[in-house]
Scaffold this motif. Structure first.
Motif, PDB file in Angstrom:
ATOM      1  N   ILE A   2       0.853  -1.190   0.000  1.00 22.89           N
ATOM      2  CA  ILE A   2       0.000   0.000   0.000  1.00 22.89           C
ATOM      3  C   ILE A   2       0.893   1.246   0.000  1.00 22.89           C
ATOM      4  CG2 ILE A   2      -0.197  -0.023   2.498  1.00 22.89           C
ATOM      5  CD1 ILE A   2      -3.031   1.013   2.195  1.00 22.89           C
ATOM      6  N   SER A   3       0.510   2.240  -0.784  1.00 27.15           N
ATOM      7  CA  SER A   3       1.311   3.459  -0.861  1.00 27.15           C
ATOM      8  C   SER A   3       1.036   4.353   0.346  1.00 27.15           C
ATOM      9  CB  SER A   3       0.995   4.224  -2.147  1.00 27.15           C
ATOM     10  OG  SER A   3      -0.278   4.833  -2.063  1.00 27.15           O
ATOM     11  N   GLU A   6      -2.313   6.046  -0.095  1.00 23.29           N
ATOM     12  CA  GLU A   6      -3.437   5.160   0.229  1.00 23.29           C
ATOM     13  C   GLU A   6      -3.599   5.025   1.742  1.00 23.29           C
ATOM     14  OE1 GLU A   6      -3.598   2.148  -3.577  1.00 23.29           O
ATOM     15  OE2 GLU A   6      -2.044   1.848  -2.061  1.00 23.29           O
ATOM     16  N   TYR A   7      -2.481   4.935   2.442  1.00 24.13           N
ATOM     17  CA  TYR A   7      -2.525   4.851   3.900  1.00 24.13           C
ATOM     18  C   TYR A   7      -3.155   6.103   4.502  1.00 24.13           C
ATOM     19  CZ  TYR A   7      -1.004   4.866   8.736  1.00 24.13           C
ATOM     20  OH  TYR A   7      -0.989   4.935  10.092  1.00 24.13           O
ATOM     21  N   LEU A  10      -6.936   6.137   3.800  1.00 25.32           N
ATOM     22  CA  LEU A  10      -7.654   5.218   4.693  1.00 25.32           C
ATOM     23  C   LEU A  10      -7.796   5.817   6.091  1.00 25.32           C
ATOM     24  CD1 LEU A  10      -6.001   1.824   3.729  1.00 25.32           C
ATOM     25  CD2 LEU A  10      -8.354   2.503   3.284  1.00 25.32           C
ATOM     26  N   ALA A  25     -12.225   0.690   1.679  1.00 26.68           N
ATOM     27  CA  ALA A  25     -11.370   0.144   0.631  1.00 26.68           C
ATOM     28  C   ALA A  25     -12.157  -0.802  -0.280  1.00 26.68           C
ATOM     29  CB  ALA A  25     -10.172  -0.579   1.242  1.00 26.68           C
ATOM     30  N   ASN A  30     -10.289  -0.613  -3.890  1.00 24.76           N
ATOM     31  CA  ASN A  30      -8.842  -0.556  -3.709  1.00 24.76           C
ATOM     32  C   ASN A  30      -8.355  -1.922  -3.212  1.00 24.76           C
ATOM     33  OD1 ASN A  30      -6.191  -0.083  -2.907  1.00 24.76           O
ATOM     34  ND2 ASN A  30      -6.624   2.049  -2.386  1.00 24.76           N
ATOM     35  N   ASN A  32      -5.438  -3.391  -3.340  1.00 20.15           N
ATOM     36  CA  ASN A  32      -4.198  -3.397  -2.556  1.00 20.15           C
ATOM     37  C   ASN A  32      -4.463  -3.071  -1.099  1.00 20.15           C
ATOM     38  OD1 ASN A  32      -2.519  -4.084  -4.677  1.00 20.15           O
ATOM     39  ND2 ASN A  32      -2.159  -1.972  -5.269  1.00 20.15           N
ATOM     40  N   ALA A  33      -5.299  -2.087  -0.850  1.00 23.11           N
ATOM     41  CA  ALA A  33      -5.630  -1.721   0.529  1.00 23.11           C
ATOM     42  C   ALA A  33      -6.407  -2.840   1.213  1.00 23.11           C
ATOM     43  CB  ALA A  33      -6.416  -0.418   0.551  1.00 23.11           C
ATOM     44  N   PHE A  36      -3.949  -5.494   2.163  1.00 23.53           N
ATOM     45  CA  PHE A  36      -3.120  -4.996   3.257  1.00 23.53           C
ATOM     46  C   PHE A  36      -3.877  -5.076   4.580  1.00 23.53           C
ATOM     47  CE2 PHE A  36      -2.064  -1.429   6.028  1.00 23.53           C
ATOM     48  CZ  PHE A  36      -0.713  -1.638   6.240  1.00 23.53           C
TER      49      PHE A  36
END
Length: 92
Positions: A2-3, A6-7, A10, A25, A30, A32-33, A36
């Motif tokens: 997660i970038s 994105e963090y 969230l 998410a 999303n 990837n989120a 994660f």
């Protein structure tokens, strides 16, 4: 992975809108989120204040990759929210 953006997104939505991060998410698709958050202990069957699970929200917004992933993780497909709405899984 997660970038950082994105963090931050969230975190912002979680605190500002009182949403559960996995729900947000899932709704926006999303993947990837979602991966994660699940990898770090998010609960697949956690309900929000309207009784919606991540699977329901992904279904409502037609997020097929997220739906497929949640089903692979054994999310309950026979769930309904407090208004009686059920997931539309015809796309997976």
């Amino acid at each position: 992975m997660i970038s950082y953006f994105e963090y931050l997104s969230l975190t912002f939505f979680f605190f500002f809108f009182s949403l559960i991060a996995l729900h947000w998410a899932s709704y926006v698709g999303n993947l990837n989120a979602v991966k994660f958050l699940i990898r770090n202990g998010a609960k697949l069957e956690q309900r929000d204040r309207k009784g919606r699970t991540p699977l329901l929200l992904a279904s409502f917004s037609s997020q097929t990759p997220v739906l497929q992933f949640l089903r692979q993780k054994k999310a309950n497909k026979d769930v309904e929210d407090f208004e009686g709405r059920v997931p539309n899984l015809s796309s997976i």
